[in-house]
Design a protein around this motif. Sequence first.
Motif, PDB file in Angstrom:
ATOM      1  N   ILE A  13       2.320  -1.253 -12.588  1.00  0.00           N
ATOM      2  CA  ILE A  13       2.387  -1.455 -11.146  1.00  0.00           C
ATOM      3  C   ILE A  13       1.140  -0.896 -10.471  1.00  0.00           C
ATOM      4  O   ILE A  13       0.628  -1.483  -9.516  1.00  0.00           O
ATOM      5  N   GLN A  14       0.638   0.223 -10.995  1.00  0.00           N
ATOM      6  CA  GLN A  14      -0.553   0.838 -10.406  1.00  0.00           C
ATOM      7  C   GLN A  14      -1.508   1.283 -11.509  1.00  0.00           C
ATOM      8  O   GLN A  14      -1.110   1.980 -12.437  1.00  0.00           O
TER       9      GLN A  14
ATOM     10  N   TYR B  22       3.098  -7.695 -12.215  1.00  0.00           N
ATOM     11  CA  TYR B  22       3.757  -6.659 -11.419  1.00  0.00           C
ATOM     12  C   TYR B  22       2.766  -5.722 -10.741  1.00  0.00           C
ATOM     13  O   TYR B  22       3.168  -4.838  -9.973  1.00  0.00           O
TER      14      TYR B  22
ATOM     15  N   SER C 120       1.700  -9.992  -7.101  1.00  0.00           N
ATOM     16  CA  SER C 120       2.190  -8.751  -6.490  1.00  0.00           C
ATOM     17  C   SER C 120       1.089  -7.853  -5.950  1.00  0.00           C
ATOM     18  O   SER C 120       1.388  -6.846  -5.297  1.00  0.00           O
ATOM     19  N   LEU C 121      -0.171  -8.170  -6.228  1.00  0.00           N
ATOM     20  CA  LEU C 121      -1.267  -7.272  -5.876  1.00  0.00           C
ATOM     21  C   LEU C 121      -1.412  -7.131  -4.370  1.00  0.00           C
ATOM     22  O   LEU C 121      -1.517  -8.126  -3.646  1.00  0.00           O
ATOM     23  N   GLU C 122      -1.432  -5.856  -3.897  1.00  0.00           N
ATOM     24  CA  GLU C 122      -1.550  -5.556  -2.474  1.00  0.00           C
ATOM     25  C   GLU C 122      -2.845  -4.816  -2.137  1.00  0.00           C
ATOM     26  O   GLU C 122      -3.351  -4.936  -1.021  1.00  0.00           O
TER      27      GLU C 122
ATOM     28  N   GLN D 236       0.457  -3.891  -8.346  1.00  0.00           N
ATOM     29  CA  GLN D 236       0.354  -3.805  -6.893  1.00  0.00           C
ATOM     30  C   GLN D 236      -0.929  -3.121  -6.433  1.00  0.00           C
ATOM     31  O   GLN D 236      -1.434  -3.420  -5.349  1.00  0.00           O
TER      32      GLN D 236
ATOM     33  N   GLN E 203      -0.636 -11.680  -1.826  1.00  0.00           N
ATOM     34  CA  GLN E 203       0.018 -10.551  -1.165  1.00  0.00           C
ATOM     35  C   GLN E 203      -0.975  -9.449  -0.810  1.00  0.00           C
ATOM     36  O   GLN E 203      -0.575  -8.379  -0.332  1.00  0.00           O
TER      37      GLN E 203
END
Length: 420
Positions: free
Chosen positions: A228-229, A250, A274-276, A252, A299
């Motif tokens: 996720i990170q 996944y 999902s990347l913010e 972000q 995203q």
Amino acid sequence: MGWFSVSTALFLTVLYTQFLHAHSTTHWQDIQVLKQLKNSVDPNSITPGSCLNSWDFSVDPCDNLGGEKFTCGIRCDLNVSSVSRITEIALDQWNYSGSLTSVYWNLPYLQTLDISNNLFSGSLPESLSNLTRVQRLGLSRNLLTGSIPSSLGTLSNLEELYLDNNFLEGNIPQSFNGLKILKRLEVQCNKLTGELPVLDQLNNLNFLDVSENSISGELPASFPASLIQLTMRNNSVVGNIPASLTALNYLQVIDLSHNKLSGSVPASLFTLPSLEQLTLSYNQFGSIQEPGNLFQNSQLIAVDLSNNEIRGLLPGFFGLMPRLSSISLEYNKFSGMIPTQYALKMVFPGQGVSQFERLLLGGNYLFGPIPGPLLDLKPGSVTVRLGDNCLYRCPLRLFLCEGGVQKSLTECQAFGPIIP
């Protein structure tokens, strides 16, 4: 029948009394480890009223958790043999000092060991691998030195490992691939070297932070699909961004800033589902690949590509990304005019589209007039930096142009004869 009931009741009463007595008995090996831990601490760092000060081994640790002795830092549970074992040691933020080398860890029922935010020194003991049931191992923010023992890779129940903010050296062990259920790995702010190992066997890893080290070489050919990170800022990583990184559905947050990465910024980074947050600043990227129309489902909220070597026109698709509200392209070698899409997204973003709240374009070779919509912006409403370019009429009194005067005509024309 009545006699049987009374006898049964007496038997159960005796059994229950023995059970209570067993529950209050701490195993002698557990007491030995606790004694070693306390003896390893500098007595001058044990302040009155602190956790460690309350540890009085003249009484049973597991039978005095609610009293004045063993007031905090220990939790005891009951195992299948009805003998209490230590399952938790927490000494976070007490400024204890001492060496962990003198402690031989032998707490097979321990699930949490957290001695973060202290002044413990010395190397990591190999005996930490005896903590076969540990789920959370927190050694952050101490003065620990030496290498990371490869034997830590045998802790098959480990879910969280915190070794950050120490003085650890050497490589991240390849044996960490044995931590099959690990969810979080933090080793940032150490002196680690070598390449980041391939950790693609960690199918549950969500957070990986190896920032502020001296990790070199190229990025691994593959990453855990569950990430996720990913944070790797301030290292010495070289080469291109591998295709495997752009296939993590996944993910972000990506922060690879302050490295030596080069080549093109892959288009697929702008279409990850999902990347913010994407931070690739302070590298050596030379170009940006266009993602086509797939960016419309992006995203991304914040993109930082500042302080690279990127040439060409400003990518127009950034002004059309629906959620993007912060973009920094400062201190590259962009030329051409500011796209109309940028100005419209800042002033008239449209329904369902986020406004640009930060537009940082300073330190490039942009030329031409400032787009009209930007001139209607009020100071303090947004953050815009257009200084140190080749723009026509961008006085410092205009808040958009704060942060540096425009380059001289000589410097602008030397960069590219197309600049009028």
